[in-house]
Design a protein around this motif. Structure first.
Motif, PDB file in Angstrom:
ATOM      1  N   LEU A  74      -2.377   1.625 -22.700  1.00  0.00           N
ATOM      2  CA  LEU A  74      -1.927   0.450 -21.957  1.00  0.00           C
ATOM      3  C   LEU A  74      -1.960  -0.797 -22.824  1.00  0.00           C
ATOM      4  O   LEU A  74      -0.996  -1.568 -22.874  1.00  0.00           O
ATOM      5  N   ILE A  75      -3.069  -0.997 -23.538  1.00  0.00           N
ATOM      6  CA  ILE A  75      -3.241  -2.235 -24.308  1.00  0.00           C
ATOM      7  C   ILE A  75      -2.422  -2.214 -25.585  1.00  0.00           C
ATOM      8  O   ILE A  75      -1.847  -3.236 -25.998  1.00  0.00           O
ATOM      9  N   SER A  76      -2.334  -1.052 -26.226  1.00  0.00           N
ATOM     10  CA  SER A  76      -1.650  -0.986 -27.526  1.00  0.00           C
ATOM     11  C   SER A  76      -0.166  -0.716 -27.387  1.00  0.00           C
ATOM     12  O   SER A  76       0.550  -0.663 -28.391  1.00  0.00           O
ATOM     13  N   GLY A  77       0.313  -0.523 -26.157  1.00  0.00           N
ATOM     14  CA  GLY A  77       1.689  -0.105 -25.976  1.00  0.00           C
ATOM     15  C   GLY A  77       2.724  -1.107 -26.410  1.00  0.00           C
ATOM     16  O   GLY A  77       3.880  -0.740 -26.599  1.00  0.00           O
ATOM     17  N   HIS A  78       2.354  -2.365 -26.588  1.00  0.00           N
ATOM     18  CA  HIS A  78       3.347  -3.365 -26.992  1.00  0.00           C
ATOM     19  C   HIS A  78       3.720  -3.225 -28.459  1.00  0.00           C
ATOM     20  O   HIS A  78       4.770  -3.712 -28.872  1.00  0.00           O
ATOM     21  N   GLY A 108       2.442   0.695 -20.027  1.00  0.00           N
ATOM     22  CA  GLY A 108       1.883   0.869 -18.699  1.00  0.00           C
ATOM     23  C   GLY A 108       2.287   2.165 -18.035  1.00  0.00           C
ATOM     24  O   GLY A 108       1.476   2.827 -17.391  1.00  0.00           O
ATOM     25  N   PHE A 109       3.543   2.575 -18.209  1.00  0.00           N
ATOM     26  CA  PHE A 109       3.992   3.790 -17.547  1.00  0.00           C
ATOM     27  C   PHE A 109       3.314   5.014 -18.138  1.00  0.00           C
ATOM     28  O   PHE A 109       2.762   5.854 -17.411  1.00  0.00           O
ATOM     29  N   ALA A 110       3.348   5.150 -19.468  1.00  0.00           N
ATOM     30  CA  ALA A 110       2.716   6.299 -20.113  1.00  0.00           C
ATOM     31  C   ALA A 110       1.214   6.311 -19.850  1.00  0.00           C
ATOM     32  O   ALA A 110       0.621   7.366 -19.577  1.00  0.00           O
ATOM     33  N   ALA A 111       0.572   5.145 -19.919  1.00  0.00           N
ATOM     34  CA  ALA A 111      -0.867   5.077 -19.668  1.00  0.00           C
ATOM     35  C   ALA A 111      -1.187   5.488 -18.236  1.00  0.00           C
ATOM     36  O   ALA A 111      -2.173   6.195 -17.977  1.00  0.00           O
ATOM     37  N   GLY A 112      -0.375   5.052 -17.285  1.00  0.00           N
ATOM     38  CA  GLY A 112      -0.600   5.451 -15.909  1.00  0.00           C
ATOM     39  C   GLY A 112      -0.437   6.943 -15.711  1.00  0.00           C
ATOM     40  O   GLY A 112      -1.188   7.574 -14.946  1.00  0.00           O
ATOM     41  N   MET A 113       0.531   7.558 -16.408  1.00  0.00           N
ATOM     42  CA  MET A 113       0.695   9.000 -16.314  1.00  0.00           C
ATOM     43  C   MET A 113      -0.520   9.730 -16.880  1.00  0.00           C
ATOM     44  O   MET A 113      -0.965  10.745 -16.326  1.00  0.00           O
ATOM     45  N   ASP A 117       2.555  -5.132 -17.444  1.00  0.00           N
ATOM     46  CA  ASP A 117       2.322  -3.728 -17.770  1.00  0.00           C
ATOM     47  C   ASP A 117       1.120  -3.172 -17.002  1.00  0.00           C
ATOM     48  O   ASP A 117       1.110  -2.001 -16.615  1.00  0.00           O
ATOM     49  N   ILE A 118       0.114  -4.006 -16.790  1.00  0.00           N
ATOM     50  CA  ILE A 118      -1.037  -3.555 -15.996  1.00  0.00           C
ATOM     51  C   ILE A 118      -0.603  -3.238 -14.563  1.00  0.00           C
ATOM     52  O   ILE A 118      -1.068  -2.257 -13.955  1.00  0.00           O
ATOM     53  N   GLY A 119       0.288  -4.057 -14.022  1.00  0.00           N
ATOM     54  CA  GLY A 119       0.819  -3.768 -12.694  1.00  0.00           C
ATOM     55  C   GLY A 119       1.544  -2.439 -12.657  1.00  0.00           C
ATOM     56  O   GLY A 119       1.379  -1.647 -11.716  1.00  0.00           O
TER      57      GLY A 119
END
Length: 975
Positions: free
Chosen positions: A833-837, A843-848, A924-926
């Motif tokens: 989530l944090i490094s995705g930028h 956010g999507f991959a982290a949520g999965m 992205d957190i949302g």
């Protein structure tokens, strides 16, 4: 202008709350915006005459839609009509309605919003913005006509008005777009000043626009919806059908006439339809016994006259038409509101029952007779001024159509006098004596003062304004001068001397009196005369036919069969895009300059072969689970293709989505047999499915090939890496696109995800009791966790919920592995989530990833373990996530930026280094929370929810409630 529009809609938004607090007195507050608009328009009169005020804001440049408003003399006149009548009608509502009127709060909001929509319509100088307000009036009129939603007649009348006016509105939209394209501008004032050259396209466009205007103003053959709309309460009828909605079509015809009246299709259509409407409406008004229906058919007749006057394309007829427009608003509003007062006092509108009301309502008798006399063109009222102007304009007009038109207008005027006299005789005189049992005056009760005062004021206005009619001509001159004038121009005045127009007026009144005198014989003749097919009957037959056709098509093509639906979709894909693809491939291969690019890496061929074999195996598989895993191989193969092509972010997302898809399939397949049914695998249908599948695959692959060969510009990807960092402050191009460049698209997608989650849960938790049970279990789980923290010495095992899984379903290895990796996977999801930028993730991959961690926890410990891992309702996570994503867009606006705009900060941290923070991380957190909520919803519904159903169906002792410990067998309780 923009401020007044905002005020109207803001007042409409708070109207329900005002009505609940103040009752019917809230209508006095709702009348203030319309009253203020009237005062503003009057104060602005010198400026409108000198230079029409304009306002232009850019909105959606890609479709030429802007907030462009303009107040010229024509719009100024309609503004006065809409606002003055609107303010009076809203004030009238304060006395007409009771505090306990059902739906009064909704009615108040709709009336206030309708006033704003009508103002926006007449002020719009942009064709598309005009259409937006046009359709707003359509929807609001539907809601207003259907105010009494418990009455089937009101619902049918509202639907009829909606269908007819929406049909015309859609045709008008096509015409407006064609006009904008042909004229090179969507500014209405520019098109009128410099109309496009006459062509077939322009004439078709004008006819389509006229279709919208004629349906809105209830012209033949679309006139049938307006009398039915009398099912609405009388104040609504007075506003919509005397001053506002039906005037929209008249306004549009008047607005376009200076630029397009000379087109060959314009004048014949306007004159024929307008004249037919004038006569049909007047003829049918003579046979009505309901005072309101009498006025409704009279309104249809008057609208026909208005359309032919303002659309004839001459200055004199347009002047007469605008005079009649003001007059019609005054006398028809007065008469409608008078009928409301009669109905409010007596409980009936039937002129066969009403008798000698003049003794009980003397003031309304006098003022309504004045209004009816103005409608009939009796001197010295404003209606007489307009009628004189009509006759004078037709006598001096040039063209072969003027004399026949004059004769027909005179005939329509005779009918108008006859039904105006019938109204007065039925309401205030002896009446028709058909249903009356005595000669005593009809019983009445006292009306509130505004129910009498407002229609009385409107009735007197026709007498007061008649001597001042000449001033209106001077005020409207800037707009009228756009039209060709006759050699002997007509002017507005009460007295022109003894001339032919005056003789025609007197003759009209005499013939009207004769027609009224023989009304009984005329009505009997009307009853005996054969009734030709009516427009209403044609509408009903059309709607029945459409319903029948839709039923047959639905029964033939949509029978609830998923294979049939997929076959239809794939067949359309083969026929339409497939046919275009064949032509495109032929042209592409004929051009030697374009050669197909088959692969970048030889390993891609190997992966493609594996995907093909897996797909073939899935088609031939007879076991559901095997087919699911083979389909998963095709998904993982696609991820490998992404990876070989240099897209690790897409590969990661594809792997995660495919894994989640397999999990969902497996959860659902528990309720299905292990093998496909014989019907699904029979050879007879297999070839058809095989051919459709191969054809669809060829079309999709061929489309991808043609698209890459048809490129004419450099790809965006060449500059996207640098642009992503400069625009979004990140090196991960995919993530920057999702949360910065196309954040609006992502917002829409996460909203769809939320809807999907709600739909999944609603399919399983069909009853509110199931949801209440889930909430209770979550509360128990949280209390149990709190008690376990205080009793740390208690042995809870590897997983707290595993004890509640049947012994034959427990796996010690899975429990140990889950305990070891769960927290690690959750930490990894936060890292993504944090490094995705800047790196693969987001956010999507982290949520999965977090969702898959919860899945492992559920598989190891069941429903209770899932509640222990995440003891919250999925809706909480979904709501917080959507709030964060949308709230980020709101915050960016509050600090002066665009919606969803991001800012970049480089913050030095001791011992850590520089922190590169991009504010879109909150967006992205949302997204992360929404995806986690979706996964939790799926596991709760398709997992734990189905567990309970399976246990109930199989009679298995599967405990999902941690407090059901005392019902366990002894060996499980000991364990």
């Amino acid at each position: 202008m923009l401020t007044l529009l905002i005020v109207h809609f803001a007042v409409a938004a708070v109207a329900p709350a005002l009505v609940r607090v103040m009752g019917r007195r809230a209508f006095w507050v709702l009348a203030l915006p319309s009253g203020a608009t009237a005062v503003w328009a009057i104060a602005l009169t010198p400026g409108v005459l000198a230079a029409p005020p304009e306002l232009a804001y850019r909105w959606i440049d890609s479709i030429s839609l802007g907030i462009e408003l303009r107040l010229d003399p024509l719009a100024w006149l309609l503004t006065l009509v809409i606002s003055v009548i609107g303010a009076l009608v809203l004030a009238y509502c304060a006395g007409y309605f009771g505090d306990k009127e059902p739906g009064l709060d909704r009615c108040a909001a709709h009336l206030a919003a309708f006033a704003g929509a009508m103002l926006g319509l007449v002020w719009s100088d942009n064709l598309l913005l005009l259409y937006v307000f046009w359709e707003a009036t359509t929807v609001l009129s539907y809601l207003l006509v259907g105010h009494n939603s418990d009455q089937i007649d009101a619902r049918r009348a509202a639907l009829r008005a909606l269908v007819v006016t929406t049909l015309g509105g859609l045709a008008m939209l096509v015409g407006l777009v064609m006009l904008g394209q042909a004229g090179g501008s969507y500014r209405l004032s520019h098109l009128i000043a410099q109309p496009p050259a006459p062509s077939a396209m322009v004439q078709v466009a004008v006819l389509l626009v006229l279709l919208g205007a004629l349906t809105k103003s209830a012209q033949v053959p679309f006139h049938f919806w307006l009398p039915g709309a009398m099912a609405a309460p009388t104040p609504i009828s007075a506003y919509l059908h005397a001053a506002a909605m039906v005037k929209a079509g008249v306004y549009l015809v008047a607005r376009l006439a200076p630029g397009f009246a000379e087109l060959p299709v314009w004048r014949p259509a306007i004159l024929v339809i307008g004249t037919a409407t004038l006569l049909v409406g007047g003829y049918r008004a003579l046979r009505q016994h309901d005072l309101k229906l009498l006025l409704a058919h009279g309104t249809v007749s008057q609208l026909g006259l208005l359309i032919l006057l303002v659309g004839a394309g001459t200055r004199d007829l347009a002047l007469a038409g605008l005079c009649l427009l003001i007059t019609h608003a005054l006398f028809k509003a007065a008469l409608f509101l008078t009928v409301g007062a009669i109905d409010h006092a007596t409980g009936t509108r039937d002129l066969r029952v009403l008798h000698r009301l003049r003794e009980r309502m003397p003031l309304l008798t006098v003022t309504s007779v004045l209004a009816a006399a103005s409608m009939a063109g009796v001197p010295p009222l404003l209606g007489f001024v307009g009628k004189e102007a009509i006759y004078g304009a037709l006598l001096h007009a040039e063209g072969a159509w003027t004399i026949p038109l004059l004769v027909l207008v005179i005939l329509g005027s005779v009918l108008t006098f006859a039904y105006a006299a019938r109204f007065c005789w039925g309401a205030w005189g002896p009446g028709e004596r058909e249903l009356r049992s005595s000669d005593e005056p009809t019983d009445t009760h006292t009306n509130p003062w505004m129910v009498t005062a407002i229609p009385a004021a409107l009735g007197i206005a026709g007498l007061v304004f008649a001597p001042l009619a000449g001033l209106g001509e001077d005020w409207l001159a800037p707009w009228l001068d756009q039209l060709p004038a006759a050699a002997y121009p007509t002017h507005l005045a009460l007295w022109h001397g003894l001339n032919l127009a005056l003789l025609l007026s007197m003759g009209t009144l005499a013939l009207g009196a004769v027609l009224f005198a023989v009304r009984s014989r005329l009505e009997a003749a009307q009853r005996r005369a054969p009734h030709p097919p009516s427009a209403l009957g044609a509408y009903r037959a059309t709607m029945r036919g459409i319903d029948r056709v839709s039923l047959e098509v639905t029964g033939l093509l949509h029978r609830g069969s998923l294979p049939l639906s997929l076959s239809l979709i794939l067949t359309v894909l083969l026929v339409l895009p497939g046919g275009a693809l064949v032509l495109a491939l032929r042209d592409a291969f004929a051009d030697r300059a374009h050669t197909p690019h088959w692969f970048d890496n030889p390993a891609q061929l190997g992966v493609a072969a594996v995907i093909g074999l897996a797909g073939l195996g899935a088609v031939r598989s007879r076991r559901r689970l095997r087919a699911v895993f083979l389909v998963g191989v095709t998904g993982y193969g696609s991820a490998m293709l992404f990876l070989l092509h240099g897209a690790p972010d897409l590969a990661l997302t594809q792997v995660l989505v495919e894994t989640v898809s397999i999990v969902v399939f497996i959860l659902v397949l528990r309720r299905f047999p292990s093998r496909f049914s014989a019907a699904a695998t029979e050879r007879r249908g297999a070839w058809r499915r095989l051919l459709l599948g191969i054809g669809a695959g060829v079309v999709v692959a061929g489309s991808a090939l043609v698209v890459t060969m048809a490129r004419t510009a450099p790809p965006d990807s060449t500059t996207m890496a640098r642009g992503a960092y400069e625009f979004g402050g990140g090196h991960n191009v995919v993530n920057v696109i999702l949360v910065d460049i196309r954040a609006w698209d992502t917002m829409g997608e996460v909203s769809v995800v939320l809807v999907a989650a709600t739909g999944v849960a609603s399919l399983v938790f069909r009853h509110s009791e199931r949801m209440d049970e889930l909430r209770q279990r979550l509360r128990r789980t949280r209390s149990e966790r709190a008690s376990r923290r205080t009793a740390s010495s208690r042995d809870v095992g590897w997983l707290s919920g595993a004890d509640w899984v049947p012994a034959n379903r427990r796996s010690l290895l899975l429990e140990v592995i889950t305990r070891l990796i769960f927290h690690l996977v959750m930490v990894w999801s936060v890292f993504l989530l944090i490094s995705g930028h800047n790196d693969p993730g987001g956010g999507f991959a982290a949520g999965m990833v977090a969702g898959l961690a919860l899945t492992v926890r559920y598989l190891a410990g069941g429903a209770h373990e899932l509640r222990a891992a995440m003891p919250v309702m999925p809706g909480v996570l979904l709501g917080i996530g959507l709030f964060l994503s949308a709230g980020f867009g709101l915050v960016s606006m509050l600090v002066g930026g665009d919606v969803l705009q991001s800012w970049t900060f480089d913050i030095p941290l001791p011992l850590v280094g520089e922190l590169h923070l991009v504010t879109s991380v909150f967006f992205d957190i949302g997204v992360y929370l929404i995806v986690v909520g979706l996964m939790l919803d799926i596991l709760r519904s398709l997992g734990a929810g189905l567990d309970t159903e399976i246990a109930d169906n199989e009679g298995e002792d599967y405990v999902t409630d941690p407090l059901a410990r005392d019902r366990l067998p002894m060996d499980r309780g000991a364990r």
